[in-house]
Write an enzyme that holds these catalytic residues in place. Structure first.
Site, PDB file in Angstrom:
ATOM      1  N   GLY A  89       3.393-157.031 -37.958  1.00 31.73           N
ATOM      2  CA  GLY A  89       2.513-157.555 -39.059  1.00 31.73           C
ATOM      3  C   GLY A  89       1.996-156.329 -39.942  1.00 31.73           C
TER       4      GLY A  89
ATOM      5  CE  LYS B  51      24.740-170.911 -45.064  1.00 28.16           C
ATOM      6  NZ  LYS B  51      24.297-171.829 -46.031  1.00 28.16           N
TER       7      LYS B  51
ATOM      8  CG  HIS C 151      10.002-152.597 -35.743  1.00 29.81           C
ATOM      9  ND1 HIS C 151       9.365-153.888 -35.822  1.00 29.81           N
ATOM     10  CD2 HIS C 151       9.140-151.779 -36.362  1.00 29.81           C
ATOM     11  CE1 HIS C 151       8.322-153.477 -36.362  1.00 29.81           C
ATOM     12  NE2 HIS C 151       8.002-152.468 -36.789  1.00 29.81           N
TER      13      HIS C 151
ATOM     14  CB  CYS D 149       5.432-153.069 -34.722  1.00 27.03           C
ATOM     15  SG  CYS D 149       4.994-152.174 -35.972  1.00 27.03           S
ATOM     16  CE1 TYR D 150      -2.389-156.186 -36.589  1.00 26.15           C
ATOM     17  CE2 TYR D 150      -1.502-158.096 -35.733  1.00 26.15           C
ATOM     18  CZ  TYR D 150      -2.586-157.488 -36.263  1.00 26.15           C
ATOM     19  OH  TYR D 150      -4.014-158.108 -36.188  1.00 26.15           O
TER      20      TYR D 150
ATOM     21  CB  SER E 274      27.629-180.915 -51.158  1.00 27.88           C
ATOM     22  OG  SER E 274      27.640-179.545 -50.229  1.00 27.88           O
ATOM     23  N   GLY E 275      30.588-180.463 -49.489  1.00 25.26           N
ATOM     24  CA  GLY E 275      31.614-179.482 -49.399  1.00 25.26           C
ATOM     25  C   GLY E 275      31.067-178.118 -49.245  1.00 25.26           C
ATOM     26  N   GLY E 276      29.766-177.937 -49.244  1.00 22.86           N
ATOM     27  CA  GLY E 276      29.291-176.699 -48.842  1.00 22.86           C
ATOM     28  C   GLY E 276      29.114-176.620 -47.266  1.00 22.86           C
ATOM     29  CB  VAL E 277      28.292-173.582 -45.061  1.00 19.25           C
ATOM     30  CG1 VAL E 277      28.476-173.507 -43.743  1.00 19.25           C
ATOM     31  CG2 VAL E 277      28.917-172.879 -45.870  1.00 19.25           C
ATOM     32  CG  ASP E 278      24.103-175.403 -45.153  1.00 19.23           C
ATOM     33  OD1 ASP E 278      24.393-174.447 -44.403  1.00 19.23           O
ATOM     34  OD2 ASP E 278      23.116-175.075 -46.006  1.00 19.23           O
ATOM     35  CB  SER E 279      26.457-181.346 -46.807  1.00 14.52           C
ATOM     36  OG  SER E 279      27.731-181.054 -47.296  1.00 14.52           O
TER      37      SER E 279
ATOM     38  CD  GLU F 156      12.042-156.215 -34.707  1.00 22.19           C
ATOM     39  OE1 GLU F 156      11.769-155.546 -33.688  1.00 22.19           O
ATOM     40  OE2 GLU F 156      11.283-156.291 -35.718  1.00 22.19           O
TER      41      GLU F 156
END
Ligand code: XMP
Length: 520
Positions: free
Chosen positions: A65, A376, A179, A92-93, A233-238, A181
């Site tokens: 943070g 994603k 860190h 860290c924080y 829509s043809g996009g990745v998500d839909s 990560e």
């Protein structure tokens, strides 16, 4: 609305809570935990500890943070979390807070550490099992932990951090100043895994196949025998959402592809081939290009275009949906980052994004959000596992209003055709150069002005095409991509040679901010 997704609370998975103290690192930590095949959720530090424990976490990670524990408004967590029996890792924080709250001391040394820093191990620790005595880690801190709380031991130090790692093995409380990560801490993921597996006993079973299995069960439980609609829509998500829902409920799903006539070359056909051909999904392709052109007639202002397109989209979708008897649910491709950010988003609205979010309120449909728990990269992995083609799974983002917001000026059939042809060349050459996946977006823009040129011995007076290519992590900021000159040269000569009506190619060298990614 619940802040978690459909897989939250599924006993098949162990849950790790990542407590967000306002750094940009919480999402990254959550993703790293998932990459270690353990389910994670981000929660605000203001969430009461009882509520956190109600989620039955196997581990709690306190993120970094921006504040010092010594300032008055420093974010904290109720210290009862340390007595809950759930293992805690402060980063860290988070580590400073843990030390501070349990009676250790955090000092303003005046000498922070930023960047790659040598870490030296001082004592054996489950976290550092099989690690070398010294290694480089990534630091970013101003204050430093000076003394550990009673009963804790320091397990590592760094030049300006006498307590760079500390722990109470019996209470399973751990802190690291660095860190783990970030990729710059080369062995950071191993350290996280030791915490998750060896300290907390988490099962590494969050995999693409188990995500699909659990999602299928959750969708079946939610839907029962009812009918479901999906605006594809043809996009990745839909696309991934549709494929996942189809796997769960098969013919109860009807997908509607509103063909706006504003899509890229070959896209509508590919959606048909994939979803009707390959998956045998009940797909309605509503060919509405003429209606969209009519709605856009002489519209120049970008927000007016979006409004016209959004309204037409809803009308067409409703008409098609009316033919689907008894639909009760609507699939929405919401992702986990949208869920996290919708709680905190106060960014000024630059563009009114058109998507299908307005549909359910008017149509009285319940939402199914099968991707609500996923990042994603997990959506892509699930899409691959479900057998969606690479072109869909790795497709660059494309705005809902399509090519209409890439024609600066009024949208006409001639301009659409010209832009579509130029855009296809950009995508083809970018793919051939092996750059498609590393670019956030790459496309052509058509400013509807004319410039003078000369071809053969003839004066020409025709359109310019602008090439836009950016790198980005999340579209909030973006950098113009340094495309190789030979690629730019090929794009220029191919577009001018192959697309009649274009006599000039320009390259956009504007980042975001100050520009936006799209021109409108
Ligand atoms: P800007 O142009 O605002 O774009 O930097 C950020 C990201 O959003 C996409 N974009 C849209 N997506 N409807 C959408 O669904 C829209 O109206 C819209 N406008 C921009 C853009 O392609 C980029 O990925």
């Amino acid at each position: 609305m619940s802040s978690t997704g459909p897989l939250a609370g599924d006993p098949a998975f162990d849950t790790v809570l990542v407590v967000d103290f306002g750094a940009q690192y919480a999402q990254l930590i959550a993703r790293r935990v998932r990459e270690a095949h353990v389910y994670s959720e981000i929660v605000p530090h203001t969430m009461p500890v009882a509520e956190m424990l109600a989620r039955r976490p196997k581990a709690i990670i306190l993120s970094g943070g921006p504040k010092s524990v010594h300032v008055e408004s420093a974010p904290a967590i109720d210290p009862e979390v340390y007595d809950s029996g759930v293992p805690v890792l402060g980063i860290c924080y988070g580590a400073q807070l843990l030390a501070h709250q349990l009676g250790g001391s955090v000092a303003r040394t005046g000498r922070g550490e930023y960047g790659r820093t040598p870490l030296t191990l001082l004592a054996s620790s489950l976290l550092f099992a099989d690690q070398p005595d010294t290694q480089d880690v990534w630091m970013s801190h101003f204050d430093a932990i000076a003394t550990t709380p009673d009963g804790f031991v320091a397990t590592a130090r760094a030049p300006d951090a006498p307590v760079a790692a500390f722990e109470h093995r019996g209470r399973r409380l751990y802190g690291v100043q660095f860190h783990p990560e970030v990729v710059h801490t080369a062995r950071g993921q191993e350290i996280l895994k030791r915490f998750l597996y060896d300290v907390c006993g988490c099962r590494p079973n969050w995999t693409r196949t188990s995500i699909i299995e659990a999602s299928v069960q959750a969708i079946q439980a939610q839907v029962g025998s009812d009918r479901v609609l999906c605006a594809l829509s043809g996009g990745v998500d839909s696309s991934v959402a549709a494929a996942l829902v189809h796997k769960a409920i098969g013919s109860q799903l009807t997908c509607v592809y509103v063909d706006t006539g504003l899509m890229r070359a070959g896209e509508a056909e590919q959606v048909e081939d994939t979803f009707r051909g390959q998956f045998q999904i009940d797909l309605v392709r509503a060919k509405a290009g003429d209606r969209f052109l009519e709605a856009l007639h002489e519209v120049v202002e970008p927000e007016e275009k979006r409004k016209a397109i959004g309204a037409t989209f809803i009308r067409v979708f409703e008409e098609v949906a009316a033919d689907v008897d008894n639909a009760r649910f609507l699939v929405q491709g919401t992702l986990y980052p949208d869920v996290i950010e919708s709680g905190t988003e106060d960014a000024a609205r630059i563009k009114s994004h058109h998507n299908v979010g307005g549909l359910p309120a008017e149509m009285n449909l319940e939402l199914i959000e099968p991707l609500r728990s996923l990042f994603k990269d997990e959506v892509r992995a699930v899409g691959e596992e479900l057998g969606l083609p690479e072109e869909i799974v790795w497709r660059q983002p494309f705005p809902g209003p399509g090519l209409a917001v890439r024609i600066v000026g009024a949208v006409t059939p001639e301009r659409l055709e010209l832009l579509r042809a130029a855009d296809a060349i950009v995508l083809e050459e970018v793919k051939r150069a092996g750059l498609y996946r590393s670019l956030w977006q790459s496309f052509a823009v058509l400013p509807a002005v004319h410039t003078v040129g000369v071809m053969g011995d003839e004066r020409t007076y025709a359109y310019p095409v602008v090439i836009r290519a950016v790198t980005s992590d999340d579209a909030m900021t973006a950098d113009w991509a340094r495309l190789p000159y030979d690629l730019l040269e090929r794009l220029s000569s191919r577009i001018i040679g192959e697309v009649a009506g274009v006599n000039r190619v320009a390259f956009d060298v504007t980042s975001k901010p100050p520009g936006t990614i799209e021109w409108e």
